[in-house]
Write a protein that holds these residues in place. Sequence first.
Motif, PDB file in Angstrom:
ATOM      1  N   ALA A  26       0.787  -1.237   0.000  1.00 35.16           N
ATOM      2  CA  ALA A  26       0.000   0.000   0.000  1.00 35.16           C
ATOM      3  C   ALA A  26       0.813   1.277   0.000  1.00 35.16           C
ATOM      4  CB  ALA A  26      -0.941  -0.005   1.215  1.00 35.16           C
ATOM      5  N   PHE A  27       2.075   1.246   0.391  1.00 38.29           N
ATOM      6  CA  PHE A  27       2.805   2.485   0.645  1.00 38.29           C
ATOM      7  C   PHE A  27       4.130   2.537  -0.106  1.00 38.29           C
ATOM      8  CE2 PHE A  27       0.219   1.714   4.463  1.00 38.29           C
ATOM      9  CZ  PHE A  27      -0.516   2.891   4.478  1.00 38.29           C
ATOM     10  N   PRO A  28       4.576   3.755  -0.470  1.00 34.87           N
ATOM     11  CA  PRO A  28       5.876   3.911  -1.127  1.00 34.87           C
ATOM     12  C   PRO A  28       7.019   3.799  -0.130  1.00 34.87           C
ATOM     13  CG  PRO A  28       4.900   6.050  -0.750  1.00 34.87           C
ATOM     14  CD  PRO A  28       3.873   5.034  -0.317  1.00 34.87           C
ATOM     15  N   ALA A  29       8.203   3.445  -0.634  1.00 35.71           N
ATOM     16  CA  ALA A  29       9.388   3.396   0.220  1.00 35.71           C
ATOM     17  C   ALA A  29      10.005   4.762   0.395  1.00 35.71           C
ATOM     18  CB  ALA A  29      10.428   2.449  -0.381  1.00 35.71           C
ATOM     19  N   LEU A  30       9.747   5.661  -0.540  1.00 35.39           N
ATOM     20  CA  LEU A  30      10.417   6.960  -0.545  1.00 35.39           C
ATOM     21  C   LEU A  30       9.390   8.081  -0.660  1.00 35.39           C
ATOM     22  CD1 LEU A  30      13.070   8.558  -0.670  1.00 35.39           C
ATOM     23  CD2 LEU A  30      13.113   8.169  -3.131  1.00 35.39           C
ATOM     24  N   ILE A  31       9.461   9.024   0.267  1.00 37.73           N
ATOM     25  CA  ILE A  31       8.629  10.220   0.235  1.00 37.73           C
ATOM     26  C   ILE A  31       9.541  11.413  -0.027  1.00 37.73           C
ATOM     27  CG2 ILE A  31       7.110  11.752   1.555  1.00 37.73           C
ATOM     28  CD1 ILE A  31       6.267   9.360   3.228  1.00 37.73           C
ATOM     29  N   GLN A  32       9.191  12.197  -1.028  1.00 32.91           N
ATOM     30  CA  GLN A  32       9.934  13.435  -1.297  1.00 32.91           C
ATOM     31  C   GLN A  32       9.378  14.518  -0.374  1.00 32.91           C
ATOM     32  OE1 GLN A  32       8.178  15.535  -4.436  1.00 32.91           O
ATOM     33  NE2 GLN A  32       8.727  17.201  -3.049  1.00 32.91           N
ATOM     34  N   GLY A  33      10.255  15.213   0.340  1.00 31.13           N
ATOM     35  CA  GLY A  33       9.816  16.205   1.312  1.00 31.13           C
ATOM     36  C   GLY A  33       9.043  17.351   0.667  1.00 31.13           C
ATOM     37  N   GLY A  34       8.076  17.885   1.413  1.00 29.25           N
ATOM     38  CA  GLY A  34       7.312  19.048   0.947  1.00 29.25           C
ATOM     39  C   GLY A  34       7.941  20.305   1.515  1.00 29.25           C
ATOM     40  N   MET A  35       8.826  20.946   0.763  1.00 27.79           N
ATOM     41  CA  MET A  35       9.758  21.921   1.328  1.00 27.79           C
ATOM     42  C   MET A  35       9.428  23.361   0.982  1.00 27.79           C
ATOM     43  SD  MET A  35      13.089  19.665   0.284  1.00 27.79           S
ATOM     44  CE  MET A  35      12.368  19.342  -1.324  1.00 27.79           C
ATOM     45  N   GLY A  36       9.615  24.226   1.993  1.00 27.46           N
ATOM     46  CA  GLY A  36       9.597  25.665   1.798  1.00 27.46           C
ATOM     47  C   GLY A  36       8.319  26.189   1.200  1.00 27.46           C
ATOM     48  N   LEU A 316      18.232   4.134   3.851  1.00 22.34           N
ATOM     49  CA  LEU A 316      17.005   3.382   3.630  1.00 22.34           C
ATOM     50  C   LEU A 316      17.093   1.994   4.256  1.00 22.34           C
ATOM     51  CD1 LEU A 316      14.247   2.890   2.356  1.00 22.34           C
ATOM     52  CD2 LEU A 316      15.413   2.298   0.217  1.00 22.34           C
ATOM     53  N   ALA A 317      18.233   1.325   4.075  1.00 25.27           N
ATOM     54  CA  ALA A 317      18.395  -0.008   4.653  1.00 25.27           C
ATOM     55  C   ALA A 317      18.276   0.035   6.173  1.00 25.27           C
ATOM     56  CB  ALA A 317      19.747  -0.589   4.241  1.00 25.27           C
ATOM     57  N   GLY A 318      18.858   1.076   6.783  1.00 23.05           N
ATOM     58  CA  GLY A 318      18.767   1.206   8.233  1.00 23.05           C
ATOM     59  C   GLY A 318      17.346   1.466   8.694  1.00 23.05           C
ATOM     60  N   ALA A 319      16.613   2.282   7.931  1.00 22.09           N
ATOM     61  CA  ALA A 319      15.220   2.563   8.285  1.00 22.09           C
ATOM     62  C   ALA A 319      14.369   1.307   8.197  1.00 22.09           C
ATOM     63  CB  ALA A 319      14.670   3.656   7.374  1.00 22.09           C
ATOM     64  N   LEU A 320      14.556   0.536   7.128  1.00 20.88           N
ATOM     65  CA  LEU A 320      13.794  -0.701   6.975  1.00 20.88           C
ATOM     66  C   LEU A 320      14.121  -1.682   8.100  1.00 20.88           C
ATOM     67  CD1 LEU A 320      14.137  -1.179   3.106  1.00 20.88           C
ATOM     68  CD2 LEU A 320      12.133  -0.334   4.356  1.00 20.88           C
ATOM     69  N   ALA A 321      15.389  -1.740   8.479  1.00 27.63           N
ATOM     70  CA  ALA A 321      15.787  -2.635   9.564  1.00 27.63           C
ATOM     71  C   ALA A 321      15.170  -2.224  10.894  1.00 27.63           C
ATOM     72  CB  ALA A 321      17.315  -2.665   9.679  1.00 27.63           C
ATOM     73  N   ALA A 322      14.879  -0.917  11.034  1.00 29.38           N
ATOM     74  CA  ALA A 322      14.274  -0.415  12.271  1.00 29.38           C
ATOM     75  C   ALA A 322      12.754  -0.575  12.275  1.00 29.38           C
ATOM     76  CB  ALA A 322      14.644   1.051  12.458  1.00 29.38           C
ATOM     77  N   GLY A 323      12.222  -1.178  11.226  1.00 29.09           N
ATOM     78  CA  GLY A 323      10.782  -1.402  11.171  1.00 29.09           C
ATOM     79  C   GLY A 323      10.008  -0.358  10.412  1.00 29.09           C
ATOM     80  N   ALA A 324      10.709   0.638   9.821  1.00 29.18           N
ATOM     81  CA  ALA A 324      10.027   1.689   9.080  1.00 29.18           C
ATOM     82  C   ALA A 324       9.566   1.175   7.722  1.00 29.18           C
ATOM     83  CB  ALA A 324      10.946   2.898   8.903  1.00 29.18           C
ATOM     84  N   THR A 325       8.571   1.846   7.174  1.00 29.92           N
ATOM     85  CA  THR A 325       8.101   1.532   5.827  1.00 29.92           C
ATOM     86  C   THR A 325       9.058   2.078   4.782  1.00 29.92           C
ATOM     87  OG1 THR A 325       5.821   1.638   6.634  1.00 29.92           O
ATOM     88  CG2 THR A 325       6.124   1.825   4.257  1.00 29.92           C
ATOM     89  N   GLY A 326       9.773   3.145   5.124  1.00 37.01           N
ATOM     90  CA  GLY A 326      10.708   3.770   4.200  1.00 37.01           C
ATOM     91  C   GLY A 326      11.257   5.041   4.793  1.00 37.01           C
TER      92      GLY A 326
END
Length: 494
Positions: A26-36, A316-326
Amino acid sequence: MSPTARALTPQPEDRVLSIADHLTEAFPALIQGGMGVGVSGWRLARAVARTGQLGVVSGTALDVTLARRLQRGDPGGDLRRALACFPVPAIAERVLGRYFVPGGIAPGTPYRPVPRLGLRPSRARDELAVAANFAEVFLAKHGHDGPIGVNYLEKIQLATPAAVFGAMLAGVDYVLMGAGIPTEIPHLLDEFAAHRPAGITVAVAGADDARHTVGLDPGALLPAPTEPLRRPKLLAIVSSHVLAGYLARSPRTRPDGFVLETPVAGGHSAPPRGRLRLDEAGEPVYGPRDEADTGRVAALGLPFWLAGGYGTPDGLAGALAAGATGIQVGSAFALCRESGLDDELRRRLLRAAGAGTLEVRNDPRASPTGFPFKVANVPGTLSEPGVHERRPRLCDLGYLRSPYVKADGAIGYRCPAEPVDTYVRKGGSAEEAEGRQCLCNGLTAAIGLPQHRADGYREPALLTLGQDVTFLRDLPENHSAADVVHRILLGAPA
């Protein structure tokens, strides 16, 4: 098509093969920040979404960016094309009639102002905000089937209902919100999806127990709907597992996921917990109490993404290992070719970062919001003390003004970045006003839309970026948004 299915099926060249073993349906691995203000514009969000990841437009001050670009003649006609698809042509015609200037205004001409935010209802203000958010999301979604989100600041409460409704009219897939606690946004999305009137509470200094609200009635703008609007997913941008747990406690406040942000991320960041301490450079000192427990966030059962220094394959690998979706990535996209930054300023940031001379300071005083704010030190911008000191403390936009109760019981508006004597007269303190910058005008100037004053003064830019720019080592010179996505998800250039 799900990310997993994409990974198993041959795709066109502009689609990224995902890390199938770790991605959800259901979800993407990468979110582009909504900046400025406008840095994450529709061109950048669309470029990211074309790769299958979540492209995000910044929803901050879209009314002023639309109005100013129309006054510049709308080169290429993109905004007019979007407004031609707005569901109420009369509203689009009124916006164009008020702001569009064929061929553009003469260089150095002051822009026509837009209605300021306030508690008093204004149909013209609501129409402009709804149309502007619709246009930005419409353009971001055009020509592909990737997901598009919009990012708002909870702190700018007076803008939220009209902005959110406009984005929903264009079919936005995600709403992301930070710089505050978005407890009332899930209900707002539910009500707007059903075309019902809805509003949120506005913090008013000195109001005691009196409740002030700002809202929108979809029926006052649109004809009778034939079907419900699609309700976007809400991602709350938080800095601690405590706040994530607080929001997840009740169905009425629970978002659909979290972006867990560290202090090195660009823009605003949460202040350190406890008593504020500054280091030798005058920046806030963060400690163990400010480290979010990803295990506790994972235990809430909602997807979450890590942000701030994670924009590499290892991140990204570290985030996934920590249980994050991305992960969510900002600075790498802010410096790419599709970024909304003024191109000369973007290239100066790239050169300085590449040479190892770029300094990004987490300034505890710059933002009128009271949140620490990352300021990139670039000569000629408001990061330079002389430029800041020469700038008149004036703001013709007012997005960060806060409402307060005046002595006579009426509602007034004040901002720590306005003239100090004015702010003090409104009940503020000179100490609170010290060092504050006008983010409204500075960030708008950073995307090439500076206000010009009648006396010839031109607003200088204010640049923000994350404090970790090591990601540039692995990207090509003058990189694209697709380069960033490919590098992070595949570990190789596009």
